[in-house]
Design an enzyme around this catalytic site. Structure first.
Site, short mmCIF file in Angstrom:
data_model
loop_
_atom_site.label_atom_id
_atom_site.label_comp_id
_atom_site.label_asym_id
_atom_site.label_seq_id
_atom_site.Cartn_x
_atom_site.Cartn_y
_atom_site.Cartn_z
N TRP A 1 0.83 -1.20 0.00
CA TRP A 1 0.00 0.00 0.00
C TRP A 1 0.86 1.26 0.00
CZ3 TRP A 1 -2.09 2.76 4.79
CH2 TRP A 1 -1.19 2.67 5.86
N ASP A 2 2.16 1.09 0.27
CA ASP A 2 3.10 2.21 0.22
C ASP A 2 2.93 3.00 -1.08
OD1 ASP A 2 3.94 0.12 1.92
OD2 ASP A 2 6.02 0.77 1.86
N GLU B 1 0.42 -2.26 12.62
CA GLU B 1 0.68 -3.70 12.61
C GLU B 1 1.10 -4.25 13.97
OE1 GLU B 1 1.76 -4.04 7.87
OE2 GLU B 1 3.39 -3.87 9.32
N LYS C 1 2.55 1.00 16.12
CA LYS C 1 3.74 0.98 15.28
C LYS C 1 3.80 2.23 14.42
CE LYS C 1 5.89 -1.74 11.55
NZ LYS C 1 5.75 -2.95 10.70
N GLN C 2 2.64 2.64 13.90
CA GLN C 2 2.60 3.74 12.94
C GLN C 2 1.21 4.36 12.93
OE1 GLN C 2 3.26 0.52 10.01
NE2 GLN C 2 2.07 1.79 8.62
#
Length: 794
Positions: free
Chosen positions: A356-357, A499, A613-614
């Site tokens: 998906w980046d 994640e 995580k993000q």
């Protein structure tokens, strides 16, 4: 030691430099100074070998599975960069003797790698070395190398061996069958490789052109051949002031090349074609070939993506150029059957797969800067529908369920099943995203929507876009799970963007994006009913759309969408996140390397802690405000602010994707200092002083995020359902920002200072845009005082 101040005058903030040689820190410069043209990527390894080196060369799209129990990946091709050099019969190495005036540089403007130093041999003899290298943007199949050696003191016996070395692998996995090797006319070396599973032929040709003191020499080298290797050996006696110059030119072609990948393909013809291309290049020579390459970079890149940052710290301008450089190197703009890898073409990390980046962190640059390339990257996803449908069917769903990791379009899911060690049990951890991280299907639908709104390309929707959106919506409709107690649809057992939370129910990002995807499909269906019923009838037959349309309308408003809490406006990231235990995260927030939390906890334990995580909920708010949902009070500016304040302290930014979103949102809510601090951290993921962050390759999404933060954060450019909004908020020490975007078929140039927004339009149409809540129109140019509206929220 990295240095970014070596560029002077016209090259100021164009040069990435390494000022000291360290055999223990080779990976960083190999990756961040890597060369590429989208067709192929070449890691910037030194010519002479070292123990900790990683010699990588990749060609986009040449995926292969080495063994049945391994994931498909881009195979590491034969190495053409290595030169085994000897001085007075002893192996040349910078670990021996003495080094003076060492410098390795990547010139971002010319896309040329150079390395120079004076070296004193263990016998006390001094030589001056200069190495140069480029991967041509003018001829996608060409690599140029040059070695210059000058004898400074006493006579030396100088020799080197060079050729094509296919004794390479991918971290131990060999992808190629033994191939033919030959030397033509004692000069032109050819080696053929064929992947063992996908049966892709690779033909590599190389040749050396040698002069001493500027004069070509007649010299017949020794010819040598071994298993998977063919090379030549040269010997010279150099006197003081003698200068040896070696040009090594290489061509590389594959049977996957679009122009030859057809039913009439012939390996014999490809071998001859590639050999003739090399002979032509040898006649022209390094300098002429490099000039053509440099001109292509000027015309296709720097004159198109001219991005000026006026900052007290020149590193900010260099970081932006670094971003534009690698966005060019990593992107297979030549072939819509190929996507962008998470490490570009700079290393083996993530096996060359697309995530998906691309859609959320890289594609926006191309949508706003080069729509033709953006279109190609989305067609790659269209071609991937075959693999997405296969994955949906295998999992018991309808429509298109996109792979978390995608390789060749028809491959389907290629995420490896097993990963790093579990520090509690000592066993391998399972890589769950390939099974349950499903939001990528909606992310791709969002990218189609964004492309459509910014470019106004109806033919793309007609030929590709509608089908992607309809089939991903069909997947979501079949994925929803009815909760009879609450009388609503849930999405259970997933991983969201964060994640560190696995097997969770009702991840807000996933639920809202599925909702958006289905609402978009309804809008497109109704649009086609009015504007193109013939196409709708065709798609009805292909995708069972009449039933799907009824299904979407029945289910979409019953999807559970977690609302902001009344007491603090925080949206629950998932059903359990806000109820998990809290710990002191300062140790991990201030870490010297990412993922240090895994030194103390395993995945199951992290799953039970309020730690991310993000960016997760924050990226949802950032995305949806660009859509037809932008007026929904659940994603309003005060909700964005509240969620930023809640989640940012709990986010470790252990993914390189994270800092970009947090920087943009920090800018949106008016925290300029934090926004710039996060921007700076994102630039330092690859360019920072730490020498081991990029060993597996550059961080492609983070590099795309450098551009995103400057444009969407500091310049305040934002799409809002076909409306362009511009609300600049420059960092305090930036004096100006100037760049251009493509907006619905016309070029729009923005020149921004702390007090003024200047907009210039070319294309002959009137531009309408919003600034600070006011609507402006511009036919040629307009100036707007920023003080009047700079505090407005996006």
């Amino acid at each position: 030691m990295m240095d970014y101040t070596q560029g002077k005058n016209k090259l100021e903030n164009w040069i990435v430099s390494e000022m000291e040689f360290s055999p223990d820190s080779l990976g960083k410069c190999e990756a961040i100074m890597s060369l590429g043209n989208g067709y192929m990527g070449l890691r910037s390894i030194t010519e002479e070998p070292y123990i900790n080196e990683t010699r990588n060369m990749f060609v986009s799209g040449t995926f292969n599975k080495a063994f049945e129990n391994e994931a498909t990946e881009l195979p590491n091709l034969a190495d053409i960069t290595r030169m085994d050099i000897r001085v007075d019969g002893e192996r040349f190495s910078l670990e021996l003797g003495k080094i003076n005036s060492y410098m390795r540089q990547l010139n971002l403007k010319t896309a040329e790698l150079t390395r120079s130093f004076d070296w004193v041999s263990p016998l006390g003899k001094e030589l001056r070395f200069v190495f140069k290298r480029f991967v041509s943007l003018h001829d996608l199949h060409l690599i140029g190398m040059k070695m210059e050696v000058e004898c400074l003191t006493a006579p030396v016996e100088f020799s080197f061996e060079s050729g094509i070395d296919a004794q390479r692998d991918n971290s131990g996995s060999q992808h190629f069958l033994e191939g033919d090797r030959r030397i033509f006319d004692r000069q032109f070396i050819q080696l053929v490789q064929t992947t063992n599973e996908s049966e892709i032929d690779v033909v590599i040709n190389t040749a050396h052109k040698i002069t001493v003191n500027g004069q070509p020499i007649e010299y017949e080298p020794k010819m040598k051949m071994n298993r998977r290797k063919v090379w030549q050996s040269y010997e010279f006696k150099l006197q003081p002031n003698d200068k040896l110059e070696v040009e090594k030119l290489t061509t590389l072609y594959t049977s996957r090349d679009k122009e030859v990948d057809n039913g009439s393909y012939s390996l014999a013809e490809l071998r001859e074609q590639s050999l003739q291309a090399l002979k032509k290049s040898v006649k022209e020579g390094y300098d002429l070939l490099f000039n053509a390459h440099q001109k292509e970079w000027d015309e296709k890149v720097w004159n198109v993506y001219n991005f000026e940052i006026g900052s007290e710290d020149g590193f900010d301008q260099l970081a932006m150029r670094f971003s534009l450089y690698h966005l060019t190197c990593m992107t297979p703009a030549h072939d819509d059957r190929m996507g962008i890898a998470a490490k570009g073409l700079s290393g083996e990390g993530y096996k060359g797969h697309s995530f998906w980046d691309t859609e959320l962190f890289i594609l926006p640059f191309f949508i706003y800067s080069n729509p033709e390339i953006a279109r190609s990257l989305l067609i790659y996803r269209y071609r991937g529908l075959v693999g997405a449908r296969k994955k949906a069917m295998e999992n018991g769903y309808e429509g298109a369920m996109y792979p978390w990791e995608m390789a060749w379009p028809s491959d389907g899911e290629v995420t490896p099943e097993w990963g790093d060690i579990d520090i509690v049990t000592g066993t391998q951890t399972k890589i769950w995203p390939g099974f349950i991280e499903q939001h990528i299907s909606a992310d791709i639908a969002f990218a189609v929507y964004q492309y459509d709104n910014v470019t106004n390309d109806p033919e793309f929707l007609k030929d590709y876009g509608y089908e992607i959106v309809f089939d991903t919506a069909r997947f979501w409709a079949s994925r929803l799970e009815w909760n009879d107690e609450k009388k609503e649809y849930h999405i259970n057992g997933v991983i969201g963007p964060d994640e560190y939370k696995e097997h969770i129910d009702n991840n807000a990002f996933t639920n809202y994006m599925a909702y958006f995807n289905m609402k978009l499909a309804i809008r497109y269906y109704e649009k086609l009913e009015k504007e193109n019923p013939e196409l709708l009838e065709k798609l009805k037959g292909l995708l069972q759309l009449e039933r799907a349309f009824a299904d979407w309308n029945l289910k979409v408003e019953a999807i559970y969408l977690p609302a902001p809490r009344k007491e603090d406006l925080v949206i629950a990231q998932d059903d359990t996140y806000l109820h998990l235990k809290e710990i002191d995260l300062s140790k991990y927030k201030n870490q010297d390397r990412v993922r240090t939390i895994y030194d103390d906890y395993n995945s199951e334990q992290i799953n039970a802690i309020q730690v991310s995580k993000q960016a997760d909920t924050l990226i949802l708010l950032y995305l949806l405000e660009q859509t037809f949902l932008h007026d929904d009070p659940r994603i309003a500016g005060n909700v964005k602010r509240a969620n930023f304040r809640y989640y940012e302290p709990k986010t470790l930014h252990d993914s390189s994707l994270s800092l970009t979103t947090h920087a943009i949102v920090a800018s949106d809510i008016g925290d300029r200092d934090l926004a710039y601090s996060l921007f700076k951290k994102s630039t330092e993921i690859d360019l920072g002083p730490k020498m081991n962050t990029s060993d597996m390759g550059i961080h492609a999404a983070s590099i795309g995020g450098i551009w995103k933060t400057a444009v969407f954060g500091f310049a305040g450019i934002r799409l809002a359902d076909r409306t362009l909004k511009v609300n600049p908020a420059l960092p305090d020490h930036w004096t100006h920002l100037k760049f251009a975007i493509q907006w619905q078929g016309q070029t729009v140039t923005f020149s921004i200072t702390p007090s003024n927004l200047s907009v210039t339009v070319s294309g002959g149409k009137t531009l309408a845009f919003e600034n600070g809540g006011n609507l402006y129109t511009c036919e040629e140019s307009i100036d707007i005082p920023i003080a009047a509206a700079s505090s407005a929220s996006h």
